[in-house]
Scaffold this active site. Structure first.
Site, PDB file in Angstrom:
ATOM      1  N   GLU A   1       0.829  -1.207   0.000  1.00  0.00           N
ATOM      2  CA  GLU A   1       0.000   0.000   0.000  1.00  0.00           C
ATOM      3  C   GLU A   1       0.864   1.259   0.000  1.00  0.00           C
ATOM      4  OE1 GLU A   1      -3.369   2.434   0.036  1.00  0.00           O
ATOM      5  OE2 GLU A   1      -3.228   0.313  -0.377  1.00  0.00           O
TER       6      GLU A   1
ATOM      7  N   VAL B   1      10.405   6.637   1.958  1.00  0.00           N
ATOM      8  CA  VAL B   1      11.687   6.898   2.594  1.00  0.00           C
ATOM      9  C   VAL B   1      11.787   8.411   2.754  1.00  0.00           C
ATOM     10  CG1 VAL B   1      14.197   6.732   2.391  1.00  0.00           C
ATOM     11  CG2 VAL B   1      12.750   4.832   1.628  1.00  0.00           C
TER      12      VAL B   1
ATOM     13  N   GLN C   1      20.076   5.992  -0.650  1.00  0.00           N
ATOM     14  CA  GLN C   1      21.008   5.165   0.110  1.00  0.00           C
ATOM     15  C   GLN C   1      20.696   3.669  -0.009  1.00  0.00           C
ATOM     16  OE1 GLN C   1      21.493   6.557   4.202  1.00  0.00           O
ATOM     17  NE2 GLN C   1      20.730   8.560   3.572  1.00  0.00           N
TER      18      GLN C   1
ATOM     19  N   ILE D   1      17.614   2.366   0.884  1.00  0.00           N
ATOM     20  CA  ILE D   1      16.648   1.979   1.910  1.00  0.00           C
ATOM     21  C   ILE D   1      15.363   1.459   1.282  1.00  0.00           C
ATOM     22  CG2 ILE D   1      15.235   2.821   3.837  1.00  0.00           C
ATOM     23  CD1 ILE D   1      17.619   4.770   4.408  1.00  0.00           C
ATOM     24  N   GLY D   2      14.865   2.108   0.248  1.00  0.00           N
ATOM     25  CA  GLY D   2      13.660   1.625  -0.442  1.00  0.00           C
ATOM     26  C   GLY D   2      13.874   0.237  -1.009  1.00  0.00           C
TER      27      GLY D   2
ATOM     28  N   ASN E   1       4.914  10.285 -10.852  1.00  0.00           N
ATOM     29  CA  ASN E   1       6.058  10.045  -9.974  1.00  0.00           C
ATOM     30  C   ASN E   1       7.152   9.275 -10.722  1.00  0.00           C
ATOM     31  OD1 ASN E   1       7.811   9.623  -7.866  1.00  0.00           O
ATOM     32  ND2 ASN E   1       6.254   8.872  -6.452  1.00  0.00           N
TER      33      ASN E   1
ATOM     34  N   TYR F   1      11.230   1.450  -9.572  1.00  0.00           N
ATOM     35  CA  TYR F   1      10.557   0.154  -9.620  1.00  0.00           C
ATOM     36  C   TYR F   1      10.971  -0.640 -10.858  1.00  0.00           C
ATOM     37  CZ  TYR F   1       7.598   2.118  -5.934  1.00  0.00           C
ATOM     38  OH  TYR F   1       7.134   2.680  -4.781  1.00  0.00           O
TER      39      TYR F   1
END
Length: 168
Positions: free
Chosen positions: A91, A95, A102, A104-105, A132, A139
């Site tokens: 959902e 970050v 960095q 993290i995602g 976006n 992705y």
């Protein structure tokens, strides 16, 4: 975290009920980024009930660096009739701006992929706003395939109530 993209000092953990105020902060920050702040009506109590109540409806992973909250992923289970397997619907993935770039995602999605495999899920799915482009590019770099032929539909509020009333 994968061996290919280590993030020094990164901890990804399952959220606990005490994290509800933090989760709501993340939701609000995400909504601000998506220019949808006026749509957030969730409360800490709502999150506590639906994430940690008698029947949890979703789960949250929290990313921390040096004990500082950096990002989150909120997900829940769905089911693919075509695969005959459960799946995971992501959902929200967010970050904080100071921690972007960095890995993290990627690490959050990697942990979610591990969970999906552990639970014999056939896929992870999510939606991304069409404007976006940084997220779309990110992705795609992970191997995600956009499903342009599908249109997301939603019924909320008064329309949801009307539909429920008309089903009697």
């Amino acid at each position: 975290m994968s061996a290919n993209h280590p993030v020094p000092g990164l901890l990804i953990r399952q959220a606990i009920q005490d994290d509800c105020p933090l989760i709501l902060d993340f939701i609000r920050e995400l909504a601000e980024y998506e220019k949808l702040s006026d749509k957030v009506v969730a409360t800490v109590d709502d999150l506590a009930e639906h994430l940690f109540g008698d029947v949890p409806r979703a789960s949250v992973l929290i990313a921390e660096i040096a004990n500082q909250a950096a990002g989150f992923a909120l997900y829940f289970h769905n089911f693919s009739t075509f695969l005959g397997q459960p799946g995971i619907y992501l959902e929200d993935l967010f970050v904080r701006p100071t921690h972007r770039g960095q890995g993290i995602g990627r690490a959050l999605l990697g942990k979610l992929a591990q969970r999906a495999i552990e639970m014999n899920c056939g896929r992870i799915e999510w939606a991304v706003l069409d404007w976006n482009q940084p997220a779309i590019d990110f992705y795609r770099s992970l191997g995600a395939i956009p499903l342009d032929e599908w249109i997301v539909n939603r019924i909320t509020g008064d329309n949801l109530a009307r539909l429920a009333d008309n089903s009697s």
